[in-house]
Write a protein that holds these residues in place. Structure first.
Motif, PDB file in Angstrom:
ATOM      1  N   GLY A 100      73.093  85.086  28.641  1.00  0.00           N
ATOM      2  CA  GLY A 100      71.682  85.262  28.331  1.00  0.00           C
ATOM      3  C   GLY A 100      70.872  84.444  29.299  1.00  0.00           C
ATOM      4  O   GLY A 100      71.278  83.330  29.675  1.00  0.00           O
ATOM      5  N   GLY A 101      69.745  84.966  29.736  1.00  0.00           N
ATOM      6  CA  GLY A 101      68.943  84.255  30.715  1.00  0.00           C
ATOM      7  C   GLY A 101      67.465  84.277  30.409  1.00  0.00           C
ATOM      8  O   GLY A 101      66.943  85.265  29.885  1.00  0.00           O
ATOM      9  N   VAL A 102      66.788  83.176  30.714  1.00  0.00           N
ATOM     10  CA  VAL A 102      65.336  83.084  30.614  1.00  0.00           C
ATOM     11  C   VAL A 102      64.797  82.969  32.034  1.00  0.00           C
ATOM     12  O   VAL A 102      64.798  81.891  32.622  1.00  0.00           O
ATOM     13  CB  VAL A 102      64.895  81.855  29.785  1.00  0.00           C
ATOM     14  CG1 VAL A 102      63.377  81.764  29.746  1.00  0.00           C
ATOM     15  CG2 VAL A 102      65.443  81.931  28.381  1.00  0.00           C
ATOM     16  N   SER A 128      65.790  87.320  27.764  1.00  0.00           N
ATOM     17  CA  SER A 128      64.850  86.935  26.717  1.00  0.00           C
ATOM     18  C   SER A 128      63.908  85.892  27.287  1.00  0.00           C
ATOM     19  O   SER A 128      64.289  85.109  28.171  1.00  0.00           O
ATOM     20  CB  SER A 128      65.591  86.358  25.509  1.00  0.00           C
ATOM     21  OG  SER A 128      64.680  85.801  24.582  1.00  0.00           O
ATOM     22  N   TRP A 129      62.680  85.861  26.783  1.00  0.00           N
ATOM     23  CA  TRP A 129      61.745  84.807  27.171  1.00  0.00           C
ATOM     24  C   TRP A 129      61.926  83.571  26.306  1.00  0.00           C
ATOM     25  O   TRP A 129      61.266  82.560  26.533  1.00  0.00           O
ATOM     26  CB  TRP A 129      60.309  85.316  27.033  1.00  0.00           C
ATOM     27  CG  TRP A 129      59.931  86.381  28.015  1.00  0.00           C
ATOM     28  CD1 TRP A 129      59.666  87.692  27.736  1.00  0.00           C
ATOM     29  CD2 TRP A 129      59.781  86.242  29.426  1.00  0.00           C
ATOM     30  NE1 TRP A 129      59.369  88.384  28.885  1.00  0.00           N
ATOM     31  CE2 TRP A 129      59.425  87.519  29.949  1.00  0.00           C
ATOM     32  CE3 TRP A 129      59.918  85.177  30.303  1.00  0.00           C
ATOM     33  CZ2 TRP A 129      59.198  87.740  31.292  1.00  0.00           C
ATOM     34  CZ3 TRP A 129      59.694  85.401  31.654  1.00  0.00           C
ATOM     35  CH2 TRP A 129      59.336  86.654  32.143  1.00  0.00           C
ATOM     36  N   LEU A 134      68.061  82.570  22.617  1.00  0.00           N
ATOM     37  CA  LEU A 134      69.345  82.556  23.315  1.00  0.00           C
ATOM     38  C   LEU A 134      70.290  81.528  22.694  1.00  0.00           C
ATOM     39  O   LEU A 134      71.486  81.800  22.525  1.00  0.00           O
ATOM     40  CB  LEU A 134      69.137  82.242  24.795  1.00  0.00           C
ATOM     41  CG  LEU A 134      68.384  83.289  25.618  1.00  0.00           C
ATOM     42  CD1 LEU A 134      68.299  82.860  27.076  1.00  0.00           C
ATOM     43  CD2 LEU A 134      69.039  84.658  25.507  1.00  0.00           C
ATOM     44  N   ALA A 135      69.757  80.358  22.343  1.00  0.00           N
ATOM     45  CA  ALA A 135      70.603  79.330  21.723  1.00  0.00           C
ATOM     46  C   ALA A 135      71.187  79.831  20.410  1.00  0.00           C
ATOM     47  O   ALA A 135      72.367  79.599  20.107  1.00  0.00           O
ATOM     48  CB  ALA A 135      69.794  78.055  21.504  1.00  0.00           C
ATOM     49  N   ALA A 146      74.204  80.559  27.961  1.00  0.00           N
ATOM     50  CA  ALA A 146      72.766  80.718  28.166  1.00  0.00           C
ATOM     51  C   ALA A 146      72.366  79.970  29.428  1.00  0.00           C
ATOM     52  O   ALA A 146      72.781  78.818  29.636  1.00  0.00           O
ATOM     53  CB  ALA A 146      71.985  80.176  26.972  1.00  0.00           C
ATOM     54  N   LEU A 147      71.587  80.619  30.280  1.00  0.00           N
ATOM     55  CA  LEU A 147      70.995  79.985  31.457  1.00  0.00           C
ATOM     56  C   LEU A 147      69.506  79.836  31.179  1.00  0.00           C
ATOM     57  O   LEU A 147      68.809  80.819  30.964  1.00  0.00           O
ATOM     58  CB  LEU A 147      71.206  80.857  32.697  1.00  0.00           C
ATOM     59  CG  LEU A 147      72.510  80.684  33.458  1.00  0.00           C
ATOM     60  CD1 LEU A 147      72.687  81.822  34.460  1.00  0.00           C
ATOM     61  CD2 LEU A 147      72.551  79.342  34.180  1.00  0.00           C
TER      62      LEU A 147
END
Length: 334
Positions: A100-102, A128-129, A134-135, A146-147
């Motif tokens: 998952g990345g923001v 996701s913003w 993500l957590a 998660a990044l």
């Protein structure tokens, strides 16, 4: 009618909001439909669960009993689902990487590197913003890693038991149109941008507060901030409507230039997070190494910034610095 977990969620929602109408809005249901469902639940349990009047809904003695049981059962079921998801991930083959990345600047390079090194691996991504979202997905076993970025020395969310490691830290820059009066400078003072309008990506992190504080230290309050997606942000900057904060390794875009902010008043730490009890923990060091390599690869497009990093070793890839243990849990995050 048999009582189900979804019925307990309805009872809890009404109790927490103090109103059937508010609970219906929270659950995304029509108020008459929720009222009818509550009546069926009460018939099943043999009596009214709430006293309802113009002041709202208050639990009866029977309602308090049901709520006490529901508040034990619902978290227990959630925990069971999370553990089952992690166990299911442990027996999957071939190796699976769910990221998952923001707004991550290296996610594409990381996926490419892992796919080249492990052709049989199953790699998926989720955007996701929200760092919190993500957590929660990682903690629930729906993602492996998660990044995410955090401002300055801030800590990413640890409430879900995730461990985080730093990939790199960069000074935040500013994105300007090529025709901007300050586009020819190597560095731009934040105070010199005091009359500008700004572009910002949505999100739930602390960066907005950090930015406002940096502007206050520079002696001004930022003018209008446009919250928008990246593509629309490019358009606003290119049109000269606004300027945008950006990461130092931002991919070059025709018609736009990235400039460092003098004195580096804002820093962006790129972090990799995972759950220490998940199967992902077994390969976390490998993924962290690949993430650092992906960040290093991204510097090739920015030779001036690469040279700047050699003169400023407090930025870029630094020695591993684990986030401290989560208080009261004994869980180390590295």
């Amino acid at each position: 009618m048999n009582l189900e977990l979804r019925h307990l969620k309805v009872v809890c929602a009404i109790a927490e909001t103090g109103s059937v109408t508010k609970a219906a809005s929270t659950l995304g249901l029509a108020q008459p439909a929720l009222t009818a469902q509550l009546q069926r639940i009460e018939r099943t349990l043999g009596g009214p669960l709430f006293e309802r009047d113009r002041r709202g809904a208050r639990p009866t003695a029977l309602g308090e009993l049901v709520l006490a049981r529901a508040r034990v059962l619902l978290p227990a079921m959630k925990g069971l689902q999370d553990e089952a998801a992690r166990l299911a991930g442990a027996v999957d083959a071939p190796r699976r990487y769910r990221f998952g990345g923001v707004n991550s600047p290296i996610l594409g390079r990381l996926v490419h590197r892992l796919a080249a090194e492990q052709p049989q691996a199953q790699i998926t991504t989720y955007a996701s913003w929200s760092v919190d979202e993500l957590a929660q997905l990682v903690a629930g076993g729906r993602l492996d890693f998660a990044l995410a970025g955090v401002c300055g020395d801030s800590t990413p969310p640890t409430e879900s038991g995730l461990g985080w490691r730093e990939v790199a830290v960069d000074p935040v820059g500013v994105l300007l149109p090529e025709r901007h009066p300050m586009a020819g400078r190597d560095e731009v003072g934040l105070v010199d941008l005091g009359r500008e309008q700004w572009v910002a990506a949505p999100g739930d992190g602390c960066f907005g507060d950090c930015f406002a504080a940096a502007c206050a230290r520079a002696g001004f309050t930022p003018r209008k901030v446009f919250e928008t997606d990246i593509r629309a942000g490019f358009d606003l900057v290119e049109a000269g409507v606004a300027v945008a904060l950006c990461q130092a390794t931002f991919r070059p875009v025709a018609g736009l230039v990235t400039r460092r902010l003098a004195g580096s008043p804002l820093r962006w730490r790129l972090m990799l997070g995972w759950h220490p009890d998940s199967p992902a923990a077994d390969v976390a060091d490998l993924v962290l190494e690949a993430a650092v390599a992906s960040y290093t690869d991204s510097l090739a497009a920015h030779p001036d910034y690469q040279a700047w990093l050699t003169r400023n070793p407090e930025f870029g890839v630094r020695l591993p610095a684990p986030v401290p243990p989560i208080p009261g849990t004994g869980v180390r995050t590295a």
